[in-house]
Design an enzyme around this catalytic site. Structure first.
Site, PDB file in Angstrom:
ATOM      1  N   THR A 129      40.861  35.409  43.612  1.00  0.00           N
ATOM      2  CA  THR A 129      42.391  36.054  43.189  1.00  0.00           C
ATOM      3  C   THR A 129      42.847  37.539  43.981  1.00  0.00           C
ATOM      4  O   THR A 129      41.728  37.922  43.936  1.00  0.00           O
ATOM      5  CB  THR A 129      42.306  36.205  41.461  1.00  0.00           C
ATOM      6  OG1 THR A 129      41.922  35.119  41.081  1.00  0.00           O
ATOM      7  CG2 THR A 129      43.269  37.024  40.843  1.00  0.00           C
ATOM      8  N   THR A 146      45.120  38.689  49.698  1.00  0.00           N
ATOM      9  CA  THR A 146      44.540  38.388  50.351  1.00  0.00           C
ATOM     10  C   THR A 146      43.854  36.645  49.795  1.00  0.00           C
ATOM     11  O   THR A 146      43.216  35.792  50.820  1.00  0.00           O
ATOM     12  CB  THR A 146      42.915  38.803  50.153  1.00  0.00           C
ATOM     13  OG1 THR A 146      43.551  40.380  51.000  1.00  0.00           O
ATOM     14  CG2 THR A 146      42.208  38.483  52.094  1.00  0.00           C
ATOM     15  N   GLY A 159      38.402  37.967  47.576  1.00  0.00           N
ATOM     16  CA  GLY A 159      38.860  39.617  48.349  1.00  0.00           C
ATOM     17  C   GLY A 159      38.192  40.382  47.708  1.00  0.00           C
ATOM     18  O   GLY A 159      37.000  39.912  46.635  1.00  0.00           O
ATOM     19  N   LYS A 167      35.314  45.020  42.824  1.00  0.00           N
ATOM     20  CA  LYS A 167      36.494  44.325  42.986  1.00  0.00           C
ATOM     21  C   LYS A 167      37.473  44.165  41.339  1.00  0.00           C
ATOM     22  O   LYS A 167      37.454  45.182  40.835  1.00  0.00           O
ATOM     23  CB  LYS A 167      36.018  42.781  42.530  1.00  0.00           C
ATOM     24  CG  LYS A 167      35.387  42.128  44.211  1.00  0.00           C
ATOM     25  CD  LYS A 167      34.742  41.016  44.156  1.00  0.00           C
ATOM     26  CE  LYS A 167      35.411  39.983  43.305  1.00  0.00           C
ATOM     27  NZ  LYS A 167      36.718  39.684  44.394  1.00  0.00           N
ATOM     28  N   GLY A 168      38.335  43.902  41.637  1.00  0.00           N
ATOM     29  CA  GLY A 168      39.381  44.096  40.019  1.00  0.00           C
ATOM     30  C   GLY A 168      40.229  44.512  40.078  1.00  0.00           C
ATOM     31  O   GLY A 168      41.024  44.974  38.839  1.00  0.00           O
ATOM     32  N   GLY A 169      40.725  45.447  40.861  1.00  0.00           N
ATOM     33  CA  GLY A 169      42.486  45.545  41.112  1.00  0.00           C
ATOM     34  C   GLY A 169      43.145  45.213  40.671  1.00  0.00           C
ATOM     35  O   GLY A 169      44.305  45.356  40.347  1.00  0.00           O
ATOM     36  N   GLY A 170      43.439  44.208  40.929  1.00  0.00           N
ATOM     37  CA  GLY A 170      43.738  43.144  40.596  1.00  0.00           C
ATOM     38  C   GLY A 170      43.417  42.513  38.985  1.00  0.00           C
ATOM     39  O   GLY A 170      44.883  41.425  38.350  1.00  0.00           O
ATOM     40  N   GLU A 205      36.544  36.645  38.338  1.00  0.00           N
ATOM     41  CA  GLU A 205      35.765  36.596  39.614  1.00  0.00           C
ATOM     42  C   GLU A 205      34.414  37.099  39.419  1.00  0.00           C
ATOM     43  O   GLU A 205      33.180  36.071  40.454  1.00  0.00           O
ATOM     44  CB  GLU A 205      36.346  38.024  39.802  1.00  0.00           C
ATOM     45  CG  GLU A 205      37.709  37.197  40.502  1.00  0.00           C
ATOM     46  CD  GLU A 205      38.332  38.677  41.233  1.00  0.00           C
ATOM     47  OE1 GLU A 205      39.710  38.697  41.473  1.00  0.00           O
ATOM     48  OE2 GLU A 205      38.061  39.602  41.409  1.00  0.00           O
ATOM     49  N   LYS A 213      39.606  47.737  53.776  1.00  0.00           N
ATOM     50  CA  LYS A 213      38.717  47.726  52.704  1.00  0.00           C
ATOM     51  C   LYS A 213      36.934  48.191  52.831  1.00  0.00           C
ATOM     52  O   LYS A 213      37.060  48.129  52.351  1.00  0.00           O
ATOM     53  CB  LYS A 213      38.860  46.853  52.106  1.00  0.00           C
ATOM     54  CG  LYS A 213      40.547  46.072  52.115  1.00  0.00           C
ATOM     55  CD  LYS A 213      40.564  46.370  50.973  1.00  0.00           C
ATOM     56  CE  LYS A 213      42.303  45.825  50.391  1.00  0.00           C
ATOM     57  NZ  LYS A 213      42.409  44.466  50.156  1.00  0.00           N
TER      58      LYS A 213
END
Lengths: 228, 228
Positions: free
Chosen positions: A30, A33, A87, A99-102, A108, A126
């Site tokens: 997700t 990218t 991403g 991860k997990g900004g979104g 995920e 990154k």
């Protein structure tokens, strides 16, 4: 998004799509990218009539796959996947990730843990020597979330509840909340922080991904890639 | 329920209710023994006009407290509690617990972790030398739960998804599912099992409670109690 960052991400997404073979069960990440990867995968799927099924890590990603005609696995029809492409917010030299900004970190992580291979696609911004330049998201249970946040702060972390534009808590696909932790001077002991944070009742999962990424593809603005 | 077990639980519940003082924020556990405590607490509350507020660990328990007139804290109005009283499925000599037979383990653990003192009330049948005579419940994310169960089984555990009478998954107050793990020969390494199980993405919390119980009150059929 700056043009060269977009081109870098596109390059990484295309290179990852080229790894997918007919017959595969593919986990779909997700984020922006991952969306470039899905775009390239849809192109290959339509041109080459790949026989694949996809397992999306969010409602957003499911919609992208469905729009491109890629068939989805039922959520409980499989227990393992051949390859997942996703991403990351940050990648360090040991391929440890944040991860997990979104906001999709929990699904995920579940999808990544079901996969024989996890391919991470990023632009070179990154890549970091030390994790923690970006916030660390953690998914928490809504019940008594003020108490959970208070515990995190008592332990010395700078955490805030993620809010939507209307000031209501951001809610994940799983109906939970997110706390974003900021490191003033980066995170030099991620394994220790992972152990401390995940032992708090109310914390479901952190955005740290250790020992999960099999390969990291770093896209370049000229369309090339570097592989870690 | 056998008469002497009921009397034992009542005795433990009454002894715990006697620990509550005016001015306290009180965490309320869930289950049959906790219900006896709440009954005794309501009696004291009404007779002695105790100035207390309660923080329930389940919807069921909230209803009991409300029916007895005990005022509840708002779920996010407090971040710590003075004392929580709760039952347990098993207690070993180190006061390690298995909880969650009633399905409320996650909220019970959050409430226990908010409390300065956790008082466990049981009948003597719950005392064991080695944990694992009863199933260990673990709360899991519904997303891809077949994959989570498969991982648990791959790790060598005997686990089953808890179902309701209609064969649909039992759903917790948090909207999650429960897997019950059975130990063929008890559980001789609970800390190790806790670490293994809680590291699985998709597992939210286990029913192991370590280093949480301050005191264990064991009720007796004659109305007396033993305190550990």
């Amino acid at each position: 998004m700056q043009d060269d960052i977009q081109k870098s991400r596109q390059a990484a997404g295309k290179a990852a799509a080229d790894l997918i073979k007919s017959g595969m069960l593919v986990g779909l990440g997700t984020g922006t990218t991952a969306a470039f990867f899905i775009e390239s995968l849809i192109e290959r799927f339509q041109n080459e009539h790949l026989d694949i099924k996809a397992f999306p890590s969010s409602e957003r990603t499911a919609k992208l796959a469905i729009a491109g005609g890629i068939p989805l696995c039922g959520e409980n029809s499989v227990t393992s996947l051949d390859m997942t492409i996703d991403g990351a917010d940050e990648v360090d030299p040991q391929k440890r990730l944040i991860k997990g900004g979104g906001g999709a970190l929990l699904r995920e992580k579940i999808v990544a843990s079901m996969s024989k291979e996890l391919i991470i696609i990023i632009d070179r911004n990154k890549l970091v020597n030390v994790l923690g330049g970006c916030p660390l998201p953690i998914e928490i249970v809504p019940f008594a979330h003020h108490a959970t946040l208070a515990k995190i702060i008592d332990l010395g972390y700078q955490g805030v509840l993620r809010l939507k534009k209307d000031e209501q808590p951001y809610m994940t696909d799983n109906g939970n909340y997110i706390i974003d932790i900021t490191f003033l001077n980066r995170c030099h002991t991620p394994e220790k922080d992972q152990a401390i944070l995940s032992s708090i009742p109310g914390v479901i999962e952190t955005g740290f991904f250790f020992n999960m990424a099999t390969k990291v593809i770093v896209g370049q603005a000229d369309g090339g890639t570097l592989v870690m």
